[in-house]
Design an enzyme around this catalytic site. Sequence first.
Site, mmCIF file in Angstrom:
data_model
loop_
_atom_site.group_PDB
_atom_site.id
_atom_site.type_symbol
_atom_site.label_atom_id
_atom_site.label_comp_id
_atom_site.label_asym_id
_atom_site.label_seq_id
_atom_site.Cartn_x
_atom_site.Cartn_y
_atom_site.Cartn_z
ATOM 1 N N TYR A 289 5.955 -10.058 7.160
ATOM 2 C CA TYR A 289 5.818 -8.619 7.394
ATOM 3 C C TYR A 289 6.200 -8.285 8.834
ATOM 4 O O TYR A 289 6.095 -9.131 9.724
ATOM 5 C CB TYR A 289 4.366 -8.171 7.189
ATOM 6 C CG TYR A 289 3.966 -7.972 5.744
ATOM 7 C CD1 TYR A 289 4.087 -6.727 5.142
ATOM 8 C CD2 TYR A 289 3.455 -9.026 4.992
ATOM 9 C CE1 TYR A 289 3.709 -6.538 3.819
ATOM 10 C CE2 TYR A 289 3.076 -8.834 3.656
ATOM 11 C CZ TYR A 289 3.206 -7.587 3.085
ATOM 12 O OH TYR A 289 2.835 -7.385 1.789
ATOM 13 N N ASP B 186 0.815 -1.226 0.000
ATOM 14 C CA ASP B 186 0.000 0.000 0.000
ATOM 15 C C ASP B 186 0.846 1.272 0.000
ATOM 16 O O ASP B 186 2.023 1.244 0.374
ATOM 17 C CB ASP B 186 -0.833 0.071 1.295
ATOM 18 C CG ASP B 186 -2.002 -0.887 1.282
ATOM 19 O OD1 ASP B 186 -2.249 -1.523 0.245
ATOM 20 O OD2 ASP B 186 -2.669 -0.983 2.337
#
Lengths: 261, 261
Positions: free
Chosen positions: B110, B52
């Site tokens: 992540y 994003d």
Amino acid sequence: MARYQIIIAYDGTEFKGFQRQAKARTVQGVLEAALHRIGWQGQLILGAGRTDTGVHAAGQVAGFDIDWEHTPQALQEAINANLPADVAVRQVQPVEADFHPRYDALARRYAYKVLFAASRDPLQERYAWRLWPPVAMEALQVATCILIGTHDFAAFGTPPRAGGSTIRTVYQAEWQANGSNLVFEITANAFLYRMVRRVVYVLVAVAQGRLTIEQIASSMQAGKLEAVPGLAPAHGLSLVEVIYQQEFLEAIQGFQESGRR
Amino acid sequence: MARYQIIIAYDGTEFKGFQRQAKARTVQGVLEAALHRIGWQGQLILGAGRTDTGVHAAGQVAGFDIDWEHTPQALQEAINANLPADVAVRQVQPVEADFHPRYDALARRYAYKVLFAASRDPLQERYAWRLWPPVAMEALQVATCILIGTHDFAAFGTPPRAGGSTIRTVYQAEWQANGSNLVFEITANAFLYRMVRRVVYVLVAVAQGRLTIEQIASSMQAGKLEAVPGLAPAHGLSLVEVIYQQEFLEAIQGFQESGRR
């Protein structure tokens, strides 16, 4: 009207240093603008010291007089609400009316970050000087010892005022490693202009075998470091703390009695 | 013509995400521009996955075909010389002609950083979500357990393609604390769109007492998390690693035999 001491943190990347300049974005400039927006009538805040363009701070200190009828915490929030994202007030406290951030400071502590990496690392280089190949920690630490104590540091920088003393006392200087990240921490009563960046450059040059400890020693005596006319980049440096506590001086007495460590 | 795999790191602050867009600055866009400047004739590089707007990466992976007569290291240097400061290629290696960064990936890892601080901290907030007051690590960790294993994660995000499966396997998810800094690490075979940011938001909500673990469990079953329509901010998130090694799958066999940890 009362005097307040504030502790300020900033990411120096987008600032032309701390001290106000007519046409450049400086930390002092944005702080004074924020204070004016909350009703401050003053002309100039007092700073503990300059930092160069691009140098960061976790613990810069400033002082100013203001008529403020709410709590120090409310003052902090009001200032922060008027500051850009890259600078913030971390602490506010009322102080004696004659408190001066620079003259009352007993010592300053800086940190310089080094990163060992073969290629660029965008997530770390904003706050660290990238070096490759790695240098030995021991070599850095051994060369560092020569700095500790009271010396003429003319070889490492210039005094804030032309003709001022270049004698400074380094209380502590050491390297710490965490994987491929190194931090150099140095505490002195005061620093010459660009002293920390010059010191780091020279220590790294020794560790890289481009300079000997003897050359540093004789350059310190001669008052110039012509052999290594370099400067570690500003973005690795940050002003960690300005020290005012009397307890610090007492701890220093112990340091002085035991001589150079 | 040979295919190369590259590992890319970027500071996502100034990017509108990884994937190329016509009018926005994206990581893929600047990478393709850099490749064109060194003679690449392709149209599109293959990416391991989107990130994003504002999300960082230490280990994003891409692949492309190029006629290159020098070493992989020279290719890395040539690309890096043509990239802006906030993105860099960390590694280059030749791969099989049919290597695909997304389809061949076995898992992704992540990291999400949280910072406990009462007031803004410009030196840390570029890469961390600031929370105050602190929440208990134990509460975070307990709520995290519910995620581990193979589940329908429809409550936490949407699939890359409309109508695609929302079942994912989370191999590992844990919090680590270092003073007032927390890091949440999560490894899964793949992630839904915005899944990690939604997971972090929900775990923090549980630790803050705004949501119960039972509510998460029933929301997971129902496939929607209406109770907490929030998202942790993008700037705390970074794509650490895309995993292709067969050894990873073998280690996972052990994980599956022992069931949920």
